[in-house]
Every structure is written in C-alpha cells, then in structure tokens.
Design a protein around this motif. Structure first.
Motif, PDB file in Angstrom:
ATOM      1  N   GLU A  23       0.831  -1.201   0.000  1.00  0.00           N
ATOM      2  CA  GLU A  23       0.000   0.000   0.000  1.00  0.00           C
ATOM      3  C   GLU A  23       0.868   1.255   0.000  1.00  0.00           C
ATOM      4  O   GLU A  23       1.779   1.398   0.790  1.00  0.00           O
ATOM      5  N   ARG A  24       0.543   2.165  -0.909  1.00  0.00           N
ATOM      6  CA  ARG A  24       1.254   3.432  -1.013  1.00  0.00           C
ATOM      7  C   ARG A  24       0.223   4.539  -1.096  1.00  0.00           C
ATOM      8  O   ARG A  24      -0.840   4.343  -1.671  1.00  0.00           O
ATOM      9  N   PRO A  25       0.549   5.666  -0.585  1.00  0.00           N
ATOM     10  CA  PRO A  25      -0.405   6.771  -0.741  1.00  0.00           C
ATOM     11  C   PRO A  25      -0.419   7.251  -2.189  1.00  0.00           C
ATOM     12  O   PRO A  25       0.514   7.889  -2.652  1.00  0.00           O
ATOM     13  N   GLU A  26      -1.444   6.878  -2.925  1.00  0.00           N
ATOM     14  CA  GLU A  26      -1.548   7.242  -4.328  1.00  0.00           C
ATOM     15  C   GLU A  26      -2.871   7.939  -4.568  1.00  0.00           C
ATOM     16  O   GLU A  26      -3.712   8.030  -3.701  1.00  0.00           O
ATOM     17  N   GLY A  27      -3.062   8.423  -5.764  1.00  0.00           N
ATOM     18  CA  GLY A  27      -4.325   9.040  -6.129  1.00  0.00           C
ATOM     19  C   GLY A  27      -4.531  10.346  -5.389  1.00  0.00           C
ATOM     20  O   GLY A  27      -3.620  11.159  -5.217  1.00  0.00           O
ATOM     21  N   ALA A  28      -5.764  10.546  -4.927  1.00  0.00           N
ATOM     22  CA  ALA A  28      -6.124  11.795  -4.260  1.00  0.00           C
ATOM     23  C   ALA A  28      -5.353  11.977  -2.958  1.00  0.00           C
ATOM     24  O   ALA A  28      -5.010  13.098  -2.582  1.00  0.00           O
ATOM     25  N   GLY A  29      -5.067  10.888  -2.255  1.00  0.00           N
ATOM     26  CA  GLY A  29      -4.320  10.989  -0.999  1.00  0.00           C
ATOM     27  C   GLY A  29      -2.922  11.548  -1.210  1.00  0.00           C
ATOM     28  O   GLY A  29      -2.467  12.433  -0.478  1.00  0.00           O
ATOM     29  N   ARG A  30      -2.239  11.039  -2.206  1.00  0.00           N
ATOM     30  CA  ARG A  30      -0.887  11.522  -2.503  1.00  0.00           C
ATOM     31  C   ARG A  30      -0.928  12.949  -3.054  1.00  0.00           C
ATOM     32  O   ARG A  30      -0.090  13.780  -2.715  1.00  0.00           O
ATOM     33  N   ALA A  31      -1.937  13.233  -3.874  1.00  0.00           N
ATOM     34  CA  ALA A  31      -2.070  14.586  -4.413  1.00  0.00           C
ATOM     35  C   ALA A  31      -2.318  15.587  -3.286  1.00  0.00           C
ATOM     36  O   ALA A  31      -1.783  16.700  -3.313  1.00  0.00           O
ATOM     37  N   ARG A  32      -3.099  15.185  -2.311  1.00  0.00           N
ATOM     38  CA  ARG A  32      -3.361  16.069  -1.161  1.00  0.00           C
ATOM     39  C   ARG A  32      -2.072  16.334  -0.396  1.00  0.00           C
ATOM     40  O   ARG A  32      -1.809  17.455   0.043  1.00  0.00           O
ATOM     41  N   GLU A  33      -1.260  15.297  -0.228  1.00  0.00           N
ATOM     42  CA  GLU A  33       0.024  15.475   0.475  1.00  0.00           C
ATOM     43  C   GLU A  33       0.921  16.472  -0.267  1.00  0.00           C
ATOM     44  O   GLU A  33       1.550  17.335   0.350  1.00  0.00           O
ATOM     45  N   ILE A  34       0.978  16.334  -1.574  1.00  0.00           N
ATOM     46  CA  ILE A  34       1.819  17.239  -2.376  1.00  0.00           C
ATOM     47  C   ILE A  34       1.297  18.672  -2.279  1.00  0.00           C
ATOM     48  O   ILE A  34       2.074  19.617  -2.104  1.00  0.00           O
ATOM     49  N   LEU A  35      -0.035  18.813  -2.365  1.00  0.00           N
ATOM     50  CA  LEU A  35      -0.628  20.139  -2.257  1.00  0.00           C
ATOM     51  C   LEU A  35      -0.348  20.750  -0.891  1.00  0.00           C
ATOM     52  O   LEU A  35       0.007  21.940  -0.796  1.00  0.00           O
ATOM     53  N   ASP A  36      -0.451  19.963   0.162  1.00  0.00           N
ATOM     54  CA  ASP A  36      -0.143  20.456   1.510  1.00  0.00           C
ATOM     55  C   ASP A  36       1.311  20.906   1.625  1.00  0.00           C
ATOM     56  O   ASP A  36       1.612  21.946   2.228  1.00  0.00           O
ATOM     57  N   GLU A  37       2.213  20.115   1.039  1.00  0.00           N
ATOM     58  CA  GLU A  37       3.641  20.464   1.092  1.00  0.00           C
ATOM     59  C   GLU A  37       3.909  21.769   0.336  1.00  0.00           C
ATOM     60  O   GLU A  37       4.652  22.627   0.818  1.00  0.00           O
ATOM     61  N   ARG A  38       3.292  21.916  -0.827  1.00  0.00           N
ATOM     62  CA  ARG A  38       3.491  23.140  -1.611  1.00  0.00           C
ATOM     63  C   ARG A  38       2.926  24.357  -0.890  1.00  0.00           C
ATOM     64  O   ARG A  38       3.518  25.436  -0.920  1.00  0.00           O
ATOM     65  N   TYR A  39       1.788  24.172  -0.236  1.00  0.00           N
ATOM     66  CA  TYR A  39       1.192  25.281   0.524  1.00  0.00           C
ATOM     67  C   TYR A  39       2.072  25.649   1.711  1.00  0.00           C
ATOM     68  O   TYR A  39       2.266  26.831   2.019  1.00  0.00           O
ATOM     69  N   ALA A  40       2.638  24.634   2.364  1.00  0.00           N
ATOM     70  CA  ALA A  40       3.509  24.884   3.519  1.00  0.00           C
ATOM     71  C   ALA A  40       4.782  25.629   3.097  1.00  0.00           C
ATOM     72  O   ALA A  40       5.310  26.458   3.863  1.00  0.00           O
ATOM     73  N   ARG A  41       5.279  25.345   1.903  1.00  0.00           N
ATOM     74  CA  ARG A  41       6.485  26.030   1.417  1.00  0.00           C
ATOM     75  C   ARG A  41       6.170  27.413   0.859  1.00  0.00           C
ATOM     76  O   ARG A  41       7.087  28.165   0.517  1.00  0.00           O
ATOM     77  N   GLY A  42       4.894  27.727   0.701  1.00  0.00           N
ATOM     78  CA  GLY A  42       4.520  29.038   0.176  1.00  0.00           C
ATOM     79  C   GLY A  42       4.443  29.093  -1.330  1.00  0.00           C
ATOM     80  O   GLY A  42       4.353  30.175  -1.911  1.00  0.00           O
ATOM     81  N   GLU A  43       4.480  27.974  -2.010  1.00  0.00           N
ATOM     82  CA  GLU A  43       4.420  27.946  -3.461  1.00  0.00           C
ATOM     83  C   GLU A  43       3.005  28.180  -3.976  1.00  0.00           C
ATOM     84  O   GLU A  43       2.816  28.513  -5.147  1.00  0.00           O
ATOM     85  N   VAL A  44       2.004  27.983  -3.102  1.00  0.00           N
ATOM     86  CA  VAL A  44       0.603  28.109  -3.496  1.00  0.00           C
ATOM     87  C   VAL A  44      -0.067  29.061  -2.526  1.00  0.00           C
ATOM     88  O   VAL A  44       0.122  28.977  -1.307  1.00  0.00           O
ATOM     89  N   SER A  45      -0.883  29.984  -3.054  1.00  0.00           N
ATOM     90  CA  SER A  45      -1.609  30.910  -2.184  1.00  0.00           C
ATOM     91  C   SER A  45      -2.759  30.168  -1.499  1.00  0.00           C
ATOM     92  O   SER A  45      -3.146  29.071  -1.906  1.00  0.00           O
ATOM     93  N   THR A  46      -3.318  30.835  -0.492  1.00  0.00           N
ATOM     94  CA  THR A  46      -4.423  30.233   0.255  1.00  0.00           C
ATOM     95  C   THR A  46      -5.629  30.016  -0.656  1.00  0.00           C
ATOM     96  O   THR A  46      -6.278  28.960  -0.596  1.00  0.00           O
ATOM     97  N   GLU A  47      -5.913  30.979  -1.495  1.00  0.00           N
ATOM     98  CA  GLU A  47      -7.052  30.858  -2.418  1.00  0.00           C
ATOM     99  C   GLU A  47      -6.835  29.699  -3.395  1.00  0.00           C
ATOM    100  O   GLU A  47      -7.722  28.869  -3.619  1.00  0.00           O
ATOM    101  N   GLU A  48      -5.649  29.615  -3.964  1.00  0.00           N
ATOM    102  CA  GLU A  48      -5.341  28.534  -4.913  1.00  0.00           C
ATOM    103  C   GLU A  48      -5.346  27.180  -4.207  1.00  0.00           C
ATOM    104  O   GLU A  48      -5.819  26.184  -4.757  1.00  0.00           O
ATOM    105  N   TYR A  49      -4.853  27.162  -2.969  1.00  0.00           N
ATOM    106  CA  TYR A  49      -4.854  25.919  -2.176  1.00  0.00           C
ATOM    107  C   TYR A  49      -6.276  25.407  -1.988  1.00  0.00           C
ATOM    108  O   TYR A  49      -6.562  24.227  -2.193  1.00  0.00           O
ATOM    109  N   ARG A  50      -7.182  26.321  -1.607  1.00  0.00           N
ATOM    110  CA  ARG A  50      -8.578  25.921  -1.367  1.00  0.00           C
ATOM    111  C   ARG A  50      -9.257  25.455  -2.663  1.00  0.00           C
ATOM    112  O   ARG A  50     -10.032  24.497  -2.654  1.00  0.00           O
ATOM    113  N   GLU A  51      -8.979  26.108  -3.766  1.00  0.00           N
ATOM    114  CA  GLU A  51      -9.554  25.704  -5.045  1.00  0.00           C
ATOM    115  C   GLU A  51      -9.095  24.299  -5.435  1.00  0.00           C
ATOM    116  O   GLU A  51      -9.911  23.464  -5.835  1.00  0.00           O
ATOM    117  N   ARG A  52      -7.822  24.084  -5.321  1.00  0.00           N
ATOM    118  CA  ARG A  52      -7.289  22.757  -5.694  1.00  0.00           C
ATOM    119  C   ARG A  52      -7.746  21.681  -4.713  1.00  0.00           C
ATOM    120  O   ARG A  52      -7.991  20.550  -5.121  1.00  0.00           O
TER     121      ARG A  52
END
Length: 92
Positions: free
Chosen positions: A58-87
C-alpha cells in the motif's frame, strides 16, 4: 488359547478401560483440542498468506498523494491560500 478366549479374557480383566478413566481421558481430550487448534491455525495462516501475496504494497496514491503534495506546496509558500482551497475542492 483361542482367539475367542483372548477376547473373553480381555473383557474379564477390562484391558484398555484404564485409558478412558482419570488422566487418560484428560490427555486424550487435551491432545484432540491441541490438534484441532493447530489445524485451524494452519488454515487461517494459509488463507492469510494467499490473500496477502496478491496485493501490491500500500502506497499513498491518487487523491491521498495529491493532497500530500498540495499540503507540502502550501507549507512552502508555493501556493496561495485561495489557490490551495480551489485545488483542495477539486481533489474532493
């Protein structure tokens, strides 16, 4: 002595009846239970092994893995709050 005589002698002296009295009956019951439990454990082990080997790890794939990547990008400041919520809404 004839075979019939041996049977009669065995019945008179009650050969073999001591196995079903006292300790003999207890050991026979305990050993029967032991072998039954061993058989059940063997069947459960085989079923577990067969069902376990057919799946990939079992690996975190699909939406779970995408959510992790989005969270990491938001934490690094690569994505704004508005863009984070949309995605995040798009992933749900």
């Amino acid at each position: 002595m004839t075979p019939t005589g041996i049977v009669i002698l065995a019945q008179r002296t009650e050969w073999g009846s001591h196995m079903m009295d006292g300790w003999g009956a207890g050991w026979m019951w305990a050993m029967s239970l032991f072998w039954m439990l061993l058989l059940v454990a063997l069947v459960v082990g085989i079923v577990w092994a067969v069902t376990r080997t057919g799946r990939p790890p079992e690996r975190p794939e699909g939406a779970g893995r995408a959510r992790e990547i989005l969270d990491e990008r938001y934490a690094r400041g690569e994505v704004s709050t508005e863009e984070y919520r949309e995605r995040l809404d798009a992933l749900r």
